[in-house]
Enzyme design. Structure first.
Site, PDB file in Angstrom:
ATOM      1  N   ASP A 158     -22.040  -4.621   9.631  1.00 21.30           N
ATOM      2  CA  ASP A 158     -23.309  -5.228  10.035  1.00 21.30           C
ATOM      3  C   ASP A 158     -23.686  -6.400   9.129  1.00 21.30           C
ATOM      4  OD1 ASP A 158     -23.292  -3.030  11.713  1.00 21.30           O
ATOM      5  OD2 ASP A 158     -25.276  -2.310  11.127  1.00 21.30           O
TER       6      ASP A 158
ATOM      7  N   HIS B 267     -21.192  -3.121   5.551  1.00 19.06           N
ATOM      8  CA  HIS B 267     -21.771  -4.464   5.595  1.00 19.06           C
ATOM      9  C   HIS B 267     -20.781  -5.496   5.082  1.00 19.06           C
ATOM     10  CE1 HIS B 267     -25.179  -1.712   5.621  1.00 19.06           C
ATOM     11  NE2 HIS B 267     -25.768  -2.613   6.360  1.00 19.06           N
TER      12      HIS B 267
HETATM   13 ZN   LIG Z   1     -28.441  -4.440   9.252  1.00 17.25          ZN
END
Ligand SMILES: [Zn+2]
Length: 213
Positions: free
Chosen positions: A8, A163
């Protein structure tokens, strides 16, 4: 032990290409939930295009990633957060039009969506993709891989939120994948059904826990 990886908040020029290199090395396919604000930058969108070309799925993770949608009261902003980003993803979109709400620290709850967001996701026939593993790589760029492995070992099928951000955490991705494989785990690209309450605009699981009153 099945493991689905998602990345993400990117794409990030200093990180995402290296993540793609590692995934290629292991022939693991994943999903990248990108930010619209980043896709507006041609260099970053080119990275998303590379990911798509290499068989990864590109999803929508809001435009600004500033406030969880359940805490936004202006419908116009909710509209922009979702649809502007979908426009920027364009032809890179998965046919299911994948959307992951911003959790604000990885928490699942009623702050994720509001009625306006649900209306948009339904009318645009989008798919809401949640998660069931958050090793908090942004807080612990070295230790997250062990936390993630423990989370994967504790359930049959994990959808992990990682991430592709410049925290240093993705330097441990190869080690994590190795550890999963050492434990007999297998990587898959699709999502555990319990993480997908809305499929192509159709409710297929409980959505209410994720919608603000
Ligand atoms: Zn996020």
């Amino acid at each position: 032990m099945d493991v689905t990886l998602s990345f993400d908040n990117g794409p990030e020029p200093a990180v995402t290409p290296r993540v793609l290199d590692v995934l290629n090395q292991f022939e693991v396919k994943a999903t990248f939930f990108a930010l619209g604000s980043k896709l507006a930058d041609p260099q970053r969108r080119a990275i998303a295009k590379r990911a798509h070309a290499e068989g990864h799925w590109i999803g929508n993770h809001t435009k600004t990633h500033a406030v969880p949608l359940g805490r936004i009261f202006d419908e116009k902003i909710v509209f922009e957060e979702i649809l502007d980003t979908q426009g920027l993803i364009g032809e890179l979109a998965h046919p299911d039009r994948l959307f992951r709400p911003f959790g604000g620290g990885g928490e699942l709850g009623s702050h994720l969506l509001n009625a306006a967001a649900v209306d948009i996701l339904k009318s645009e026939r989008m798919t809401c993709v949640l998660w069931n593993g958050v090793p908090r790589d942004w807080e612990d760029p070295r230790g997250w891989a062990e936390v993630a492995l423990a989370q994967c070992l504790a359930q049959p099928w994990s959808l992990l939120v990682l991430h592709d951000l410049p925290t240093g955490a993705m330097g441990r991705l190869k080690i994590f994948i190795d550890r999963v494989l050492d434990h007999g785990g297998r990587f898959r690209q699709d999502f555990p059904p319990q993480c997908v309450p809305l499929l192509r605009g159709v409710p297929v699981g409980p959505l209410e826990p994720y919608v603000a009153a």
